[in-house]
Design an enzyme around this catalytic site. Structure first.
Site: not given
Length: 319
Positions: A257, A259, A271, A273, A16
């Site tokens: 954050r 999900d 999950e 983040n 990433e």
């Protein structure tokens, strides 16, 4: 007023990297140059320089994603250097990065999450009965990759071996997870001791995307993102509750954050983040803006929380 000497970390060595560099550029542009004296560091090249400069750094913004950025390694280095940084520490970063450990902790805390099994590169053949119990379609995902890298939705048994092979190209441990077709939601939280749940976002992947994959995440216009989400107040409150519970269960700090999926009134946590993306299309800044934290203000808040948490940690150590 003395400027805060800020280290901005982006780039790194994970898959990433380009997203991280893009995020770092946007964060740099948004920061108030009257308030911050900013130096940029790419951990792929600049770790020695970061160590040398540490005595002259007041705080760091970690804008890194994936392994060697979001997994606690950089956080541990900054702890050793006594540089405050935003977000989760070593423990929380490592727990959230490992989807298998995170799911186990969710289950122990009573947080609903889809059923799953785990396979490793040493034992790559899943138990046929367990696969049958999960049913098709199912999801194959690497345990420690971010941004849906290496993830597949597998429609039938015939296509499972190829999905497993793809997953093992990104990690040596995979989760095979129950596929739930529902409304995709995500919810950010912000704060140290007092945690504020931000407006919920509904994610609608665009045509050609089975799920919120890497392309859908980072290419403008590839998804529709609706904030606040089109859900009732009771469901919104439950999403907020689960986002805060997930944050606390994984020992996180500052912000995160989480999900989720919503199907037939039931929420499932996927999950959490610990360093949400900070690009023009990123979800956390969209949600924060709805709560009154425009991008530059959000950066100020994260730095403020980082320094606050570092002072609290050092005070505990001194006692």
């Amino acid at each position: 007023m003395k400027k805060i000497r800020l280290a901005l970390l982006s780039g790194g060595v994970s898959s990433e990297r380009e997203v991280s560099l893009n995020s770092g550029n946007q964060v740099f542009e948004s920061l108030d140059k009257e308030k911050y004296d900013i130096k940029r560091y790419d951990p792929k090249f600049d770790l020695a320089k970061l160590v040398t400069d540490a005595p002259d750094i007041d705080a760091a913004l970690i804008i890194l994603h994936g392994p060697f950025g979001e997994d606690g390694t950089v956080q541990g280095l900054l702890d050793l250097l006594d540089i405050p940084y935003q977000g989760a520490g070593v423990l929380g970063s490592a727990l959230a990065m490992n989807k298998l450990i995170a799911k186990r902790l969710y289950r122990q805390a009573g947080i609903p999450t889809p059923d799953y099994i785990c396979i490793s590169i040493q034992h790559p053949d899943p138990d046929p009965q367990k696969v049958k119990d999960l049913g098709f379609p199912l999801v194959v995902k690497p345990v420690c990759a971010g941004s849906s890298v290496g993830m597949s939705i597998v429609p039938n048994e015939k296509e499972l071996p190829a999905a497993i092979e793809k997953g093992f190209q990104n990690d040596d441990t995979l989760i095979l997870e129950q596929y739930i077709k529902g409304t995709e939601l995500t919810c950010g939280v912000l704060g140290n001791q007092e945690i504020e749940a931000l407006p919920v976002i509904e994610i609608i992947p665009g045509e050609g995307h089975e799920f919120f994959d890497y392309h859908a995440k980072y290419v403008a216009g590839a998804t529709d993102e609706i904030c606040p989400a089109r859900i009732d107040e009771q469901t919104t409150q439950k999403v907020h509750q689960l986002a805060v519970e997930a944050h606390r269960t994984l020992c996180l700090k500052g912000y995160s954050r989480t999900d989720m999926l919503l199907k037939d009134g039931q929420l499932y946590v996927l999950e959490t983040n610990t360093i949400p993306g900070m690009t023009a299309t990123s979800l956390f800044p969209q949600s924060a803006a709805k709560a009154g934290y425009e991008f530059g203000v959000l950066m100020d808040k994260l730095i403020e929380l980082a320094i606050e948490e570092n002072k609290r940690t050092n005070l505990r150590r001194a006692q």
